[in-house]
Each structure stands twice: as C-alpha cells, then as structure tokens.
Design an enzyme around this catalytic site. Structure first.
Site, PDB file in Angstrom:
ATOM      1  N   THR A 111      47.775  30.240  39.623  1.00  0.00           N
ATOM      2  CA  THR A 111      47.714  29.865  40.957  1.00  0.00           C
ATOM      3  C   THR A 111      48.444  28.504  41.134  1.00  0.00           C
ATOM      4  OG1 THR A 111      45.685  28.184  40.288  1.00  0.00           O
ATOM      5  CG2 THR A 111      44.986  30.563  40.764  1.00  0.00           C
ATOM      6  N   ASP A 112      48.819  28.236  42.405  1.00  0.00           N
ATOM      7  CA  ASP A 112      49.576  26.978  43.052  1.00  0.00           C
ATOM      8  C   ASP A 112      48.743  26.255  44.031  1.00  0.00           C
ATOM      9  OD1 ASP A 112      50.016  28.085  45.784  1.00  0.00           O
ATOM     10  OD2 ASP A 112      51.699  29.017  45.131  1.00  0.00           O
ATOM     11  N   ALA A 113      49.310  24.741  44.350  1.00  0.00           N
ATOM     12  CA  ALA A 113      48.604  24.086  45.307  1.00  0.00           C
ATOM     13  C   ALA A 113      48.275  24.834  46.822  1.00  0.00           C
ATOM     14  CB  ALA A 113      49.324  22.998  45.609  1.00  0.00           C
ATOM     15  N   GLY A 114      48.575  26.089  46.965  1.00  0.00           N
ATOM     16  CA  GLY A 114      48.464  26.833  48.186  1.00  0.00           C
ATOM     17  C   GLY A 114      47.087  27.556  47.955  1.00  0.00           C
TER      18      GLY A 114
END
Lengths: 135, 135, 135, 135
Positions: free
Chosen positions: D18-21
C-alpha cells in the site's frame, strides 16, 4: 585508524516508499540505506557491478540492527548517512542513519561481509580497497 | 505466561523478491516477516485494517535485529514464522525466522509498539487482544 | 498549446531495483517513473503531500502502457523523463521514458486522473495548476 | 486452439503493498501479477529457476498495458488471474486481472518473450512447453 567521516546522500520520499499508515514503510529504510552505502562505496572508486565483474565478489548484509525513532513522511527530503565503525579482513561494520533537517529518524548498524558470488562464502576484501577504508 | 506456539506461514520466492546477486534482496525478508506477523495477528481475530478502523491505532516496528545466515533463492518455498517473546502494555516482542525445509536462513527479533494513528504515540494494546496474546 | 518540454531526472540503479535475471525488475520502472513525475510536478510548484493537504486530492494512475525495449542493469546511471501529451479537466496524459546515455530502454504512456481522497472520484485539477500545465 | 482456462491465485494485501494514499500502490499490481503468472506456469510443470537452469532462458515482459479500475485496500483478499490470449514461437500474450469478490479492480495485457539469459535475445519456447500452452 578508522576514517570517521560521515558520507551523506540526500533523497526524497515518494509514494512507493510509503504505506497505508501514512508513513514510510519500515522495510524501505533498508532501500534508502543501500543507496547511501553504494554511493559511499563509489566515493572510494568502487561499484557493486564493478566488484562483481572484476573480483567475482559482492558485499552482502550479514546482520543489521535498526532503530525506528520517528516516522519519515511523503515528500520529505531526507539525509541518509554511512560511516565506518570497523573494518576486518572480510567484514565491515557501518553505522547508518536517516535524518530530516537536524532530526534523526532512524539509526542502523549494518554488518557487511564480502563474499564470493560462486558460493556466498566470505573472502578477503581486496587490499587496495581495504587500505582506503582503514585509512 | 507467554504462549510459545510458533505461527508458520508458507510463501514462495518470486523475481520481485530477488536481486542481481541471484538471491533474495535483504530488505525483502522484512516483507516476508510482515506477511507472517499479519497472519499471526489474524489468527487471534485481528487485522491491521480492522485495528485502524475500530481503534484508530496500528502496530509499528520500533526496532529490529536481523541475522542473515544463508540466502533464499528464486522459487524457494519458505516457511516464515512468528512467536511471542514478550508482551507489555503497548509493546510486543516477536521472534521471527525464515526457513527452507529444515534449514534456518534468517532470524529476527522485532519490537512492535501499538501507536495511535493521530500522533504515532504509544497507547495500550486493547485488553481483549492483550489477554489473548499473554494467555 | 501543450508545453513540449521534457523533464529529465537522473537516477542510479541499485540492487533493490534488480532481480535474479541480472536486470532491473520490470515493476521497478514504475517506481523510476513515479520519481520523475513527482519532480516534474514539483517543477510547477506542487507536491503530492501538498495537494493532499491543500486540496484533499491526489493524482492516481488510471492506465499505463509500458514498452520494455532493452534492460537496465545494476549501477546504470539512468535518465527518466516526463512530458505532457494531453491535459483535460481532471485527466493528464504523460509520455515517459528511461534512457541510458542516448539509448531508450523503456517508454511509457501514463494516464493520470486527479481524484478526491475521500471517494477516489475524479475532480477538476485546480485551475492555477492546469493553467500552468496547458501553457 | 488456445486453452481458455483461467488460472486463479488468491493473495492478501499487506502494508508493504500500500501507499500513503491509503490504497495499493499502482506498481505493486505488477508484483501480484508476477506471482499469479509464476504459479500459472508452475501448473504446467515449469518454474522460472528451472527454465534458467535447464534451458538458460527466462520469460521477460516485453510490453504491458494495465487498466486501474478500482483501488485494492489493505487486508483485501484478492484473486489474481492469468489466461492465455496468444502463443507464438517465442512470445506469449496473457490476460490478467485482479478481483475482490466479484469486482474486477485491475485488468492487464502482458506480452512475454522467452529470451536467452546470455544476450536477452528471443529464442523459441521449448516445444514440450509450447505444446502444452497451445493445447
């Protein structure tokens, strides 16, 4: 005598480095540190690809200890450092850190071994390189 | 009393996990261990997404020590383990390992802290979960 | 009229980007391209973290087409480019490439959409930014 | 005649994906798809490590087109698919997708080429494997 100069590499945090917690993923600090270590090695005139071709050998991580003090965030401009702690026949211990402005976010001790690509057994670091590292 | 049962998750090594040295990239073991830790947590009935939604909190890595004993290779079928060493108010220490057949390739001690998503400060692990972990 | 200036970001290939085939892992080119796109956006005065905080929105990839022409290798010094092809209300199409010396290794067409962080639905790119992109 | 059976591999989304979005990072779908492709190949009795050792060759991605329809989220249980579209002398086109429950999140067309590890030039897929794929 060990050279205590600290090598510093600047890098930026991108989405690829972060996770759904909104911070840099803990595993990605190892990526950041590899980049700084590689450029630190290059500052002595050696590249990983070059060591592999010329000597059939490569530095691998034998152990590492990482302390995560504060999270790095998306778009942060970081300073990632590398500094020699100890140089042995086939082993090198490096101290590394990740900083944002003056604040230390992560520290690490990395134990590297110089190994043959054939069998991943430790071999001596080439004298010409070890002499520079120990200087 | 601490539960000494070892949780085991099988996983396969793909190209994405390897590097040009022909072995698994040292940073990727942290990915493998996150997967095993997450499924270990799920075995108690808790998911990361669930903890974030229900409690606004998440387990983060505070420190880790990793020993790389032997390299894992492309297409290896690995067993990645997780076992409780210590459970505190907001901290948990886990022992983890990566094995291929009977051979231990990597061992790690992972120090986790349960933190609020708002400020990344430690908070108490929910009693209902800590009771299970300490059982 | 569309600005046809090509933005270029230099970057180095590390072990973390390579795989056991001895070349850069195909998925890592998306990492390289994200870095170049982000710095391209920053050249207009906008950061992803800034857009998220100021507008509660972010650019996401809606589609991409990548052609892998030649492999990039460990320690290569690459140039990763970004250039506007088309700018719509909430959509931007970028052409990107990865080059080593004069040789094009990879080309890509990236379709970005500007979406709200709340529901990931497309919204209009802020006028002040779109005006610059279309200039 | 082309086999139209769809190969399906289940996998879980972890923080590392996953990412910070708050969603799965767009580049990580290529990781998911590599895992499904590899297990699809293994269902014919072939592994990447095996092809490299036995034939000195490997399948690489020549081109891909990916459509990102809906985001995958932390802790999602996904189905990642692979299905043959076309089989040539040294080229194979696969259709792949990522689904959650009945919902298609991502689709991709992947163009693979079977290349020699020595020079990354296309060579013929071994007859015994191509016969199976075309069956």
């Amino acid at each position: 005598m060990i050279d205590n100069d600290e090598y510093v590499l600047q890098m930026r945090v991108y989405f690829q480095d972060t996770d759904a917690g909104g911070v840099v993923y803990h595993g990605c600090y190892l990526n950041f540190m590899e980049r700084a270590r590689t450029e630190w090695l290059r500052s002595y005139g050696y590249s990983n690809a070059g060591l592999m071709k010329q000597f059939g050998a490569v530095f691998v991580i034998r152990a590492c200890h990482i302390d995560y003090l504060k999270p790095a965030l998306l778009d942060d401009l970081l300073e990632v450092t590398a500094k020699i702690k100890e140089v042995g026949r086939s082993r090198i211990t490096l101290l590394q850190s990740v900083r944002r402005d003056e604040v230390v976010l992560t520290t690490a001790e990395m134990n590297l071994v110089y190994v043959s690509l054939e069998n991943f057994k430790p071999i001596s670091v080439p004298d010409v390189l070890r002499a520079q590292l120990k200087y």
